[in-house]
Design a protein around this motif. Structure first.
Motif, PDB file in Angstrom:
ATOM      1  N   GLU A  55     -22.998 -77.798 -52.300  1.00 59.38           N
ATOM      2  CA  GLU A  55     -24.391 -77.634 -52.685  1.00 59.38           C
ATOM      3  C   GLU A  55     -25.213 -77.093 -51.517  1.00 59.38           C
ATOM      4  OE1 GLU A  55     -26.608 -81.170 -53.575  1.00 59.38           O
ATOM      5  OE2 GLU A  55     -26.017 -82.188 -51.708  1.00 59.38           O
ATOM      6  N   PRO A  56     -26.204 -76.271 -51.810  1.00 63.17           N
ATOM      7  CA  PRO A  56     -27.089 -75.799 -50.754  1.00 63.17           C
ATOM      8  C   PRO A  56     -28.017 -76.923 -50.297  1.00 63.17           C
ATOM      9  CG  PRO A  56     -27.839 -74.980 -52.864  1.00 63.17           C
ATOM     10  CD  PRO A  56     -26.555 -75.700 -53.119  1.00 63.17           C
ATOM     11  N   VAL A  57     -28.249 -77.002 -49.024  1.00 63.39           N
ATOM     12  CA  VAL A  57     -29.064 -78.061 -48.441  1.00 63.39           C
ATOM     13  C   VAL A  57     -30.394 -77.508 -47.945  1.00 63.39           C
ATOM     14  CG1 VAL A  57     -29.208 -79.763 -46.591  1.00 63.39           C
ATOM     15  CG2 VAL A  57     -27.037 -79.409 -47.792  1.00 63.39           C
ATOM     16  N   ALA A  58     -30.340 -76.447 -47.161  1.00 64.42           N
ATOM     17  CA  ALA A  58     -31.551 -75.900 -46.563  1.00 64.42           C
ATOM     18  C   ALA A  58     -31.334 -74.427 -46.272  1.00 64.42           C
ATOM     19  CB  ALA A  58     -31.902 -76.639 -45.278  1.00 64.42           C
ATOM     20  N   THR A  59     -32.421 -73.667 -46.376  1.00 71.76           N
ATOM     21  CA  THR A  59     -32.392 -72.228 -46.129  1.00 71.76           C
ATOM     22  C   THR A  59     -33.531 -71.865 -45.195  1.00 71.76           C
ATOM     23  OG1 THR A  59     -31.517 -71.791 -48.352  1.00 71.76           O
ATOM     24  CG2 THR A  59     -32.543 -69.941 -47.206  1.00 71.76           C
ATOM     25  N   ILE A  60     -33.273 -70.926 -44.305  1.00 72.19           N
ATOM     26  CA  ILE A  60     -34.340 -70.376 -43.484  1.00 72.19           C
ATOM     27  C   ILE A  60     -34.272 -68.862 -43.587  1.00 72.19           C
ATOM     28  CG2 ILE A  60     -32.978 -70.462 -41.331  1.00 72.19           C
ATOM     29  CD1 ILE A  60     -35.712 -71.139 -39.927  1.00 72.19           C
ATOM     30  N   MET A  61     -35.404 -68.269 -43.927  1.00 73.48           N
ATOM     31  CA  MET A  61     -35.477 -66.835 -44.079  1.00 73.48           C
ATOM     32  C   MET A  61     -35.711 -66.182 -42.715  1.00 73.48           C
ATOM     33  SD  MET A  61     -35.071 -66.780 -47.306  1.00 73.48           S
ATOM     34  CE  MET A  61     -35.457 -65.101 -47.773  1.00 73.48           C
ATOM     35  N   ALA A  62     -35.613 -64.862 -42.680  1.00 72.30           N
ATOM     36  CA  ALA A  62     -35.838 -64.135 -41.431  1.00 72.30           C
ATOM     37  C   ALA A  62     -37.263 -64.344 -40.925  1.00 72.30           C
ATOM     38  CB  ALA A  62     -35.556 -62.650 -41.630  1.00 72.30           C
ATOM     39  N   ASN A  63     -38.202 -64.544 -41.840  1.00 71.11           N
ATOM     40  CA  ASN A  63     -39.601 -64.733 -41.432  1.00 71.11           C
ATOM     41  C   ASN A  63     -39.925 -66.197 -41.113  1.00 71.11           C
ATOM     42  OD1 ASN A  63     -39.679 -65.949 -43.932  1.00 71.11           O
ATOM     43  ND2 ASN A  63     -41.105 -64.494 -44.857  1.00 71.11           N
ATOM     44  N   GLY A  64     -38.912 -67.055 -41.159  1.00 73.45           N
ATOM     45  CA  GLY A  64     -39.102 -68.457 -40.816  1.00 73.45           C
ATOM     46  C   GLY A  64     -39.397 -69.369 -41.991  1.00 73.45           C
ATOM     47  N   LEU A  65     -39.577 -68.819 -43.168  1.00 71.58           N
ATOM     48  CA  LEU A  65     -39.833 -69.630 -44.348  1.00 71.58           C
ATOM     49  C   LEU A  65     -38.611 -70.510 -44.636  1.00 71.58           C
ATOM     50  CD1 LEU A  65     -41.820 -70.129 -46.753  1.00 71.58           C
ATOM     51  CD2 LEU A  65     -40.446 -68.454 -48.031  1.00 71.58           C
ATOM     52  N   THR A  66     -38.862 -71.765 -44.961  1.00 77.08           N
ATOM     53  CA  THR A  66     -37.759 -72.705 -45.188  1.00 77.08           C
ATOM     54  C   THR A  66     -37.854 -73.338 -46.573  1.00 77.08           C
ATOM     55  OG1 THR A  66     -39.022 -74.525 -44.196  1.00 77.08           O
ATOM     56  CG2 THR A  66     -37.576 -73.266 -42.734  1.00 77.08           C
ATOM     57  N   THR A  67     -36.691 -73.676 -47.114  1.00 75.76           N
ATOM     58  CA  THR A  67     -36.621 -74.411 -48.364  1.00 75.76           C
ATOM     59  C   THR A  67     -35.542 -75.474 -48.232  1.00 75.76           C
ATOM     60  OG1 THR A  67     -35.043 -72.861 -49.350  1.00 75.76           O
ATOM     61  CG2 THR A  67     -37.370 -72.449 -49.765  1.00 75.76           C
ATOM     62  N   TYR A  68     -35.694 -76.541 -49.014  1.00 80.01           N
ATOM     63  CA  TYR A  68     -34.769 -77.676 -48.939  1.00 80.01           C
ATOM     64  C   TYR A  68     -34.443 -78.194 -50.335  1.00 80.01           C
ATOM     65  CZ  TYR A  68     -36.412 -77.835 -44.102  1.00 80.01           C
ATOM     66  OH  TYR A  68     -36.731 -77.509 -42.806  1.00 80.01           O
ATOM     67  N   VAL A  69     -33.241 -78.743 -50.461  1.00 81.08           N
ATOM     68  CA  VAL A  69     -32.920 -79.469 -51.677  1.00 81.08           C
ATOM     69  C   VAL A  69     -33.740 -80.756 -51.674  1.00 81.08           C
ATOM     70  CG1 VAL A  69     -30.971 -80.729 -50.682  1.00 81.08           C
ATOM     71  CG2 VAL A  69     -31.002 -80.224 -53.120  1.00 81.08           C
TER      72      VAL A  69
END
Length: 112
Positions: free
Chosen positions: A46-60
């Motif tokens: 499962e995906p836990v966390a993502t960080i985009m090139a611009n620093g935007l983050t998302t989390y489960v």
């Protein structure tokens, strides 16, 4: 070729902390999004966390407020700071770059 090397896994007690690192090479790190996945025994990855090139983050939802993903473009490294660890955080954690590039994984075990 693309390489993603995770370090920092280990054993922690409930409520404790660990910081995972993923050292990347073979691509232009600063323009890439990166993601941490995890896979517990008998469960799908499962995906836990993502960080985009611009620093935007998302989390489960299950890790929001406890985990923090960050990146250091100068070091080509992405991090996952894990605080307030729970038993259910036990899993192998993988670094992932969209383009189907995976690290080898690092084991995180939360146990009292």
């Amino acid at each position: 070729q693309v390489q993603l090397v995770e370090t920092g896994g280990g054993l922690a007690q409930p409520g404790g902390s660990l910081r995972l690192s993923c050292a990347a090479s073979g691509f232009t790190f600063s323009v890439s999004s990166l993601r941490w996945y995890r896979q517990a025994p008998g469960k799908p990855r499962e995906p836990v966390a993502t960080i985009m090139a611009n620093g935007l983050t998302t989390y489960v939802d299950s890790v929001k407020g406890r985990f923090t993903i960050s990146r250091d473009n100068a070091k080509n490294t992405v991090y996952l700071q894990m605080d307030s660890l729970k038993l259910e955080d036990t899993a192998v954690y993988y670094c992932y770059r969209p383009a189907n590039n995976w690290g080898q994984g690092t084991q995180v075990t939360v146990s009292s």
